[in-house]
Design an enzyme around this catalytic site. Structure first.
Site, PDB file in Angstrom:
ATOM      1  N   LYS A   1       0.866  -1.174   0.000  1.00  0.00           N
ATOM      2  CA  LYS A   1       0.000   0.000   0.000  1.00  0.00           C
ATOM      3  C   LYS A   1       0.908   1.231   0.000  1.00  0.00           C
ATOM      4  O   LYS A   1       1.153   1.852   1.041  1.00  0.00           O
ATOM      5  CB  LYS A   1      -0.930  -0.038   1.219  1.00  0.00           C
ATOM      6  CG  LYS A   1      -2.246   0.677   0.952  1.00  0.00           C
ATOM      7  CD  LYS A   1      -3.334   0.186   1.884  1.00  0.00           C
ATOM      8  CE  LYS A   1      -4.516   1.129   1.902  1.00  0.00           C
ATOM      9  NZ  LYS A   1      -5.220   1.267   0.631  1.00  0.00           N
TER      10      LYS A   1
HETATM   11  N1  PLP Z   1      -7.197  -2.718  -3.410  1.00  0.00           N
HETATM   12  C1  PLP Z   1      -6.695  -1.481  -3.350  1.00  0.00           C
HETATM   13  C2  PLP Z   1      -5.843  -1.007  -4.478  1.00  0.00           C
HETATM   14  C3  PLP Z   1      -6.977  -0.663  -2.245  1.00  0.00           C
HETATM   15  O1  PLP Z   1      -6.508   0.584  -2.180  1.00  0.00           O
HETATM   16  C4  PLP Z   1      -7.795  -1.155  -1.211  1.00  0.00           C
HETATM   17  C5  PLP Z   1      -8.111  -0.326  -0.056  1.00  0.00           C
HETATM   18  O2  PLP Z   1      -7.451  -0.324   0.921  1.00  0.00           O
HETATM   19  C6  PLP Z   1      -8.276  -2.464  -1.306  1.00  0.00           C
HETATM   20  C7  PLP Z   1      -7.958  -3.213  -2.429  1.00  0.00           C
HETATM   21  C8  PLP Z   1      -9.103  -3.079  -0.243  1.00  0.00           C
HETATM   22  O3  PLP Z   1      -8.361  -3.322   0.911  1.00  0.00           O
HETATM   23  P1  PLP Z   1      -9.017  -3.330   2.347  1.00  0.00           P
HETATM   24  O4  PLP Z   1     -10.190  -4.217   2.260  1.00  0.00           O
HETATM   25  O5  PLP Z   1      -7.974  -3.829   3.238  1.00  0.00           O
HETATM   26  O6  PLP Z   1      -9.413  -1.926   2.626  1.00  0.00           O
HETATM   27  C1  COI Z   2      -9.239   2.214   1.539  1.00  0.00           C
HETATM   28  O1  COI Z   2     -10.260   1.607   1.255  1.00  0.00           O
HETATM   29  O2  COI Z   2      -8.845   2.353   2.694  1.00  0.00           O
HETATM   30  C2  COI Z   2      -8.396   2.791   0.493  1.00  0.00           C
HETATM   31  O3  COI Z   2      -7.280   3.096   0.731  1.00  0.00           O
HETATM   32  C3  COI Z   2      -8.947   2.977  -0.824  1.00  0.00           C
HETATM   33  C4  COI Z   2      -9.014   4.391  -1.302  1.00  0.00           C
HETATM   34  C5  COI Z   2      -9.811   4.367  -2.557  1.00  0.00           C
HETATM   35  C6  COI Z   2      -9.578   5.365  -0.326  1.00  0.00           C
END
Ligand code: PLP
Ligand code: COI
Length: 365
Positions: free
Chosen positions: A204
């Site tokens: 991330k």
């Molecule tokens: N994929 C991307 C590129 C993201 O930025 C996010 C958000 O955080 C997710 C997937 C989903 O991850 P999570 O469910 O941990 O928020």
């Molecule tokens: C999240 O879901 O936390 C992300 O980082 C995704 C972004 C599109 C805000």
């Protein structure tokens, strides 16, 4: 400091927090990521010294040297998770330990020093405690927590920095997509890819999002809400969306989602959905899904529903799929029954309204 220990935070309360009336006015319509609480967390790092000066202080601009490495080479990572108001007016975070672990993995990929996971968790506890008045109490509201870290060293040579700043800011939010849970339209980009094998797709890091902005702009130009990326090698298999993972609901009710091969973000929402589905006896499959399978499955009914999932988006149905070859809909383009059922189940656990079979809800207050 040893690995599991947390640091003692120095707390310097904001001497001019917003008044109750000012805060209430902002909380009435928070949107996503536009308003922020009264405080922030800062922790510094220097090679040889480790993490030091953990503080909770008034949220304020930070001063940076123009040669700070992150401004040039983007050595920086972040996380995103939410805190919710519980039925008894307490406050809980959802799976913060999973975010702590992913933050450490992202740090490793970006050649940054890992923040001890106990310190990460404590920093979140600190900001929620001091800014608890900012946690929305509405049905679709939550406090979005944004921990991040970046190279603050003043140096233009290209190598891992030796000084970093870790911070946490918090933003009361409503739904990520305006209009609540109505299905979104997605753009399958022909021009751009998000992540290649060996790249940073599973981390991330801000650079992944910067590199995706042109694709997102392309999506918006085509009247779409989000971009869908295909794999970088064959340009054939669905990876994920710009900020969400993707899940297909098949004709037989099973869930299919692309596997974690290093090019997609290992979403915590994705993982939670798979665990809940498996526990409920639903079949799940982590395997590649090609764009043709998606298009043909939508036409034949072999794919019944498709949804995007992530912390910000929660679970959002995908209604229409657009690409340079034209567009198609999944079923009637409306929110599907399975999607909305899983969404309700997840949200009820997150908000402390349903049994928490996996111990995901971490009460803070
Ligand atoms: N994929 C991307 C590129 C993201 O930025 C996010 C958000 O955080 C997710 C997937 C989903 O991850 P999570 O469910 O941990 O928020
Ligand atoms: C999240 O879901 O936390 C992300 O980082 C995704 C972004 C599109 C805000």
């Amino acid at each position: 400091m040893s690995g599991g220990d947390s640091l003692d935070f120095e707390i310097r309360p904001n001497r001019a927090p917003l008044s109750d009336a000012e805060r209430a006015a902002l909380l009435a319509n928070p949107g996503f990521g536009r308003i922020f609480t009264d405080h922030m967390v800062t922790i510094r790092y220097a090679e040889g010294k480790g993490w030091y000066e953990p503080r909770v202080e008034a949220r304020a601009p930070i001063s940076m040297d123009p040669a700070a490495a992150v401004l040039h080479y983007a050595q920086g990572i972040f996380e995103g998770l939410k805190a919710y108001t519980l039925p008894d007016d307490g406050v809980a975070m959802f799976r913060p330990d999973a975010n702590a672990a992913r933050f450490a993995q992202s740090a490793q990929r970006m050649a940054m020093p890992p923040l001890p996971q106990a310190t990460f968790l404590e920093s979140l506890r600190q900001i929620i405690t001091i800014d608890r008045q900012w946690v929305p109490q509405t049905e679709d509201g939550s406090l979005y927590l944004r921990p991040f870290a970046f190279a603050s060293e003043v140096f233009l040579g290209v190598r891992p920095a030796i000084e970093y700043l870790y911070m946490v800011i918090a933003s009361p939010v409503g739904p990520y997509f305006p209009g609540g849970v109505k299905p979104v339209t997605v753009w399958v980009t022909p021009a751009y890819t998000r992540a290649a094998p060996g790249g940073t797709g599973a981390a991330k890091c801000g650079g992944n999002y910067a590199a995706g902005l042109s694709a997102q702009a392309e999506a918006i130009e085509h009247g779409c809400d989000q971009v869908v990326y295909l794999d970088a090698v064959e340009r054939r298999y669905v990876d994920e969306l710009g900020g969400m993972n993707i899940v297909f609901v098949m004709e037989d009710g099973s869930l299919v989602t692309p596997p974690l091969t290093g090019t997609i973000l290992p979403g915590i929402t994705r993982d939670s959905i798979l665990k809940l589905a498996q526990r409920a006896g639903r079949r799940i499959e982590e395997r590649p899904v090609s764009f043709e399978e998606w298009r043909d499955g939508a036409a034949s009914g072999g794919i019944r529903e498709v949804f995007a999932c992530g912390t910000a988006a929660v679970i959002t149905p995908i209604g229409t799929v657009r690409s340079p070859q034209g567009e198609f809909r999944v079923a009637d383009g409306g929110p599907g029954e399975v999607t909305m059922g899983i969404r309700q189940e997840l949200v009820d656990i997150q908000r402390g309204r349903a049994e928490d079979p996996f111990g995901w809800v971490h009460r803070v207050l």
